[in-house]
Write an enzyme that holds these catalytic residues in place. Structure first.
Site, mmCIF file in Angstrom:
data_model
loop_
_atom_site.group_PDB
_atom_site.id
_atom_site.type_symbol
_atom_site.label_atom_id
_atom_site.label_comp_id
_atom_site.label_asym_id
_atom_site.label_seq_id
_atom_site.Cartn_x
_atom_site.Cartn_y
_atom_site.Cartn_z
ATOM 1 N N THR A 279 0.832 -1.202 0.000
ATOM 2 C CA THR A 279 0.000 0.000 0.000
ATOM 3 C C THR A 279 0.865 1.249 0.000
ATOM 4 O O THR A 279 1.918 1.283 0.631
ATOM 5 C CB THR A 279 -0.879 -0.003 1.264
ATOM 6 O OG1 THR A 279 -1.728 -1.146 1.229
ATOM 7 C CG2 THR A 279 -1.732 1.250 1.351
ATOM 8 N N ARG B 298 -13.278 -8.524 -1.101
ATOM 9 C CA ARG B 298 -12.744 -8.064 0.183
ATOM 10 C C ARG B 298 -12.258 -6.628 0.094
ATOM 11 O O ARG B 298 -11.649 -6.216 -0.892
ATOM 12 C CB ARG B 298 -11.591 -8.978 0.603
ATOM 13 C CG ARG B 298 -10.844 -8.542 1.878
ATOM 14 C CD ARG B 298 -9.580 -7.767 1.564
ATOM 15 N NE ARG B 298 -8.783 -7.495 2.771
ATOM 16 C CZ ARG B 298 -7.711 -6.709 2.804
ATOM 17 N NH1 ARG B 298 -7.298 -6.111 1.697
ATOM 18 N NH2 ARG B 298 -7.057 -6.512 3.930
ATOM 19 N N GLY C 19 -10.116 -3.754 2.429
ATOM 20 C CA GLY C 19 -9.272 -3.573 3.605
ATOM 21 C C GLY C 19 -9.449 -2.213 4.246
ATOM 22 O O GLY C 19 -10.489 -1.565 4.111
ATOM 23 N N ASP C 20 -8.412 -1.760 4.919
ATOM 24 C CA ASP C 20 -8.506 -0.511 5.693
ATOM 25 C C ASP C 20 -8.265 0.739 4.863
ATOM 26 O O ASP C 20 -8.672 1.829 5.256
ATOM 27 C CB ASP C 20 -7.501 -0.536 6.843
ATOM 28 C CG ASP C 20 -6.055 -0.523 6.345
ATOM 29 O OD1 ASP C 20 -5.702 -1.419 5.553
ATOM 30 O OD2 ASP C 20 -5.290 0.375 6.728
ATOM 31 N N THR D 249 -0.491 1.287 6.563
ATOM 32 C CA THR D 249 -0.180 0.174 5.677
ATOM 33 C C THR D 249 0.004 -1.075 6.525
ATOM 34 O O THR D 249 0.697 -1.051 7.545
ATOM 35 C CB THR D 249 1.095 0.430 4.847
ATOM 36 O OG1 THR D 249 1.412 -0.756 4.112
ATOM 37 C CG2 THR D 249 2.283 0.818 5.716
ATOM 38 N N GLY D 250 -0.637 -2.160 6.121
ATOM 39 C CA GLY D 250 -0.513 -3.379 6.903
ATOM 40 C C GLY D 250 -1.678 -4.313 6.674
ATOM 41 O O GLY D 250 -2.399 -4.207 5.681
ATOM 42 N N TRP D 251 -1.867 -5.236 7.597
ATOM 43 C CA TRP D 251 -2.947 -6.208 7.510
ATOM 44 C C TRP D 251 -4.247 -5.490 7.851
ATOM 45 O O TRP D 251 -4.575 -5.241 8.998
ATOM 46 C CB TRP D 251 -2.671 -7.374 8.460
ATOM 47 C CG TRP D 251 -3.541 -8.560 8.235
ATOM 48 C CD1 TRP D 251 -4.699 -8.614 7.516
ATOM 49 C CD2 TRP D 251 -3.322 -9.882 8.729
ATOM 50 N NE1 TRP D 251 -5.227 -9.881 7.522
ATOM 51 C CE2 TRP D 251 -4.400 -10.686 8.266
ATOM 52 C CE3 TRP D 251 -2.335 -10.464 9.521
ATOM 53 C CZ2 TRP D 251 -4.504 -12.045 8.582
ATOM 54 C CZ3 TRP D 251 -2.447 -11.819 9.827
ATOM 55 C CH2 TRP D 251 -3.517 -12.601 9.357
ATOM 56 N N GLY D 252 -4.995 -5.146 6.819
ATOM 57 C CA GLY D 252 -6.118 -4.222 6.946
ATOM 58 C C GLY D 252 -7.182 -4.586 7.940
ATOM 59 O O GLY D 252 -7.760 -3.710 8.600
#
Length: 347
Positions: A213, A241, A243-244, A264-267
């Protein structure tokens, strides 16, 4: 002398009104304007990076940060700096946004983006877009030219056409590297995964992964903060899906009272923790510094949940922060003195 009840009451009132002599924090303007960006966080280790690849990443990060810096230096608005900076990264196949977006389980590319301005708390976002060249430009149009905050899928694409944004064939987003990543993950699925586990297909992608991201936060000379984020999401994602990144308060947040944040990361974890807004809230309601608030949210709250990733942020005084709990994060910054800093690894 014997004190009457009246004098006793007066005495305690005076004690209670004693001035607070505790040292109060003194905030000073550190930068008149500033800009930070990220190109994703994850398992980014120097031993896994060739000199040529490292140079390519650093060159693109430098190009992007200089684009936004030039706008701010010339008295431009933070929203313009953020949009143009992110577009440089969207047009590069190096990052998981725009041209470099990862593939879904169905071999398509679904793009998300959001942008928010801190002076009025206005925001725009898009999710699941498949044919718009610049998702961040579309997010801005949603914010400025529609009564809504979040548009998705075909509706977002229709709105983009009405706004005159560049529409591309979905094949524009195809890159061999990203397609091979999808194939590799699908092969692992066949041999390693218990499909009764609803999160199993994520785990294959998360292990030794990079969250590509991209995002940018800028403070302009007028004291206005803008934050923006753009992404292709998660490799092998299913069921449309989201995400954030397009979720205001999770992937993006900006408030002139406090700060601007891009995540940025695992949403899924960033959504559950409302990471971006929580940092701002700690500053507003607990009088925490940007540095302390970001550290608490990323290193404690997010980590305790099991989430991985990081944030970039700027507060209203021009302080810049990069906070992440992964091995690395592609990142860059520029202050009002023209000092540019580009980094990849944690140390």
């Amino acid at each position: 002398m014997k004190l009457t009840p009246f004098y006793l009451l007066l005495f305690f009132i005076l004690i209670g009104c004693k001035p607070n002599t505790e040292k109060q924090p003194i905030h000073k303007q550190k930068n008149e304007f500033a800009i930070v960006l990220h190109g994703g966080a994850g398992t980014i280790l120097k031993e896994n990076m060739t000199p040529e690849k490292e140079k390519a990443y650093k060159n693109k990060l430098e190009e992007a940060i200089k684009t936004g810096y030039a706008i701010l230096k010339d008295g431009g608005k933070s929203i313009d700096a953020v949009e143009k900076t992110i577009q440089v990264l969207e047009e590069s196949p190096l990052f998981n946004a725009g041209k470099g977006a990862v593939f879904t389980h169905n071999k398509t590319n679904e793009l998300d983006a959001s942008i928010m301005t801190g002076n009025d708390l206005n925001a725009g976002a898009v999710a699941g877009v498949t044919n718009v060249k610049s998702p961040i430009a579309l997010a801005r149009k949603v914010m400025t030219n529609s009564p809504h905050v979040l548009l998705s899928s075909n509706g977002a694409s229709k709105f983009a056409k009405e706004q005159g944004l560049e529409i591309v064939d979905p094949s524009y987003f195809y890159t061999e590297r990203r397609f091979k990543s999808l194939q590799k993950i699908k092969e692992k699925e066949k041999t390693e995964l218990d499909h009764d586990d609803k999160s199993a297909f994520y785990d294959v992608d998360i292990k030794d992964s990079k969250f590509g991201t991209v995002g940018c936060v800028a403070l302009d000379k007028y004291g206005n903060i803008t934050a923006g984020t753009s992404t292709g999401g998660m490799t092998n994602k299913r069921w449309n899906r989201i995400g954030d990144s397009p979720i205001i308060g999770s992937g993006t947040y900006a408030n002139n009272k406090t700060c601007g944040v891009s995540s940025t990361g695992w949403g899924e974890y960033f959504i559950r923790a409302q990471v971006a807004h929580d940092i701002s809230a700690q500053m507003e309601y607990k009088n925490e510094s940007l540095k302390d608030a970001a550290k608490d949210v990323i290193q404690h709250k997010l980590t305790d949940l099991g989430g991985t990733g990081g944030i970039i942020a700027i507060d209203k005084y021009g302080n810049m922060v990069f906070e992440f709990n992964t091995a690395g994060m592609y990142r860059a910054s520029a202050n009002d003195k023209g000092e540019i800093d580009i980094k990849i690894y944690k140390n």
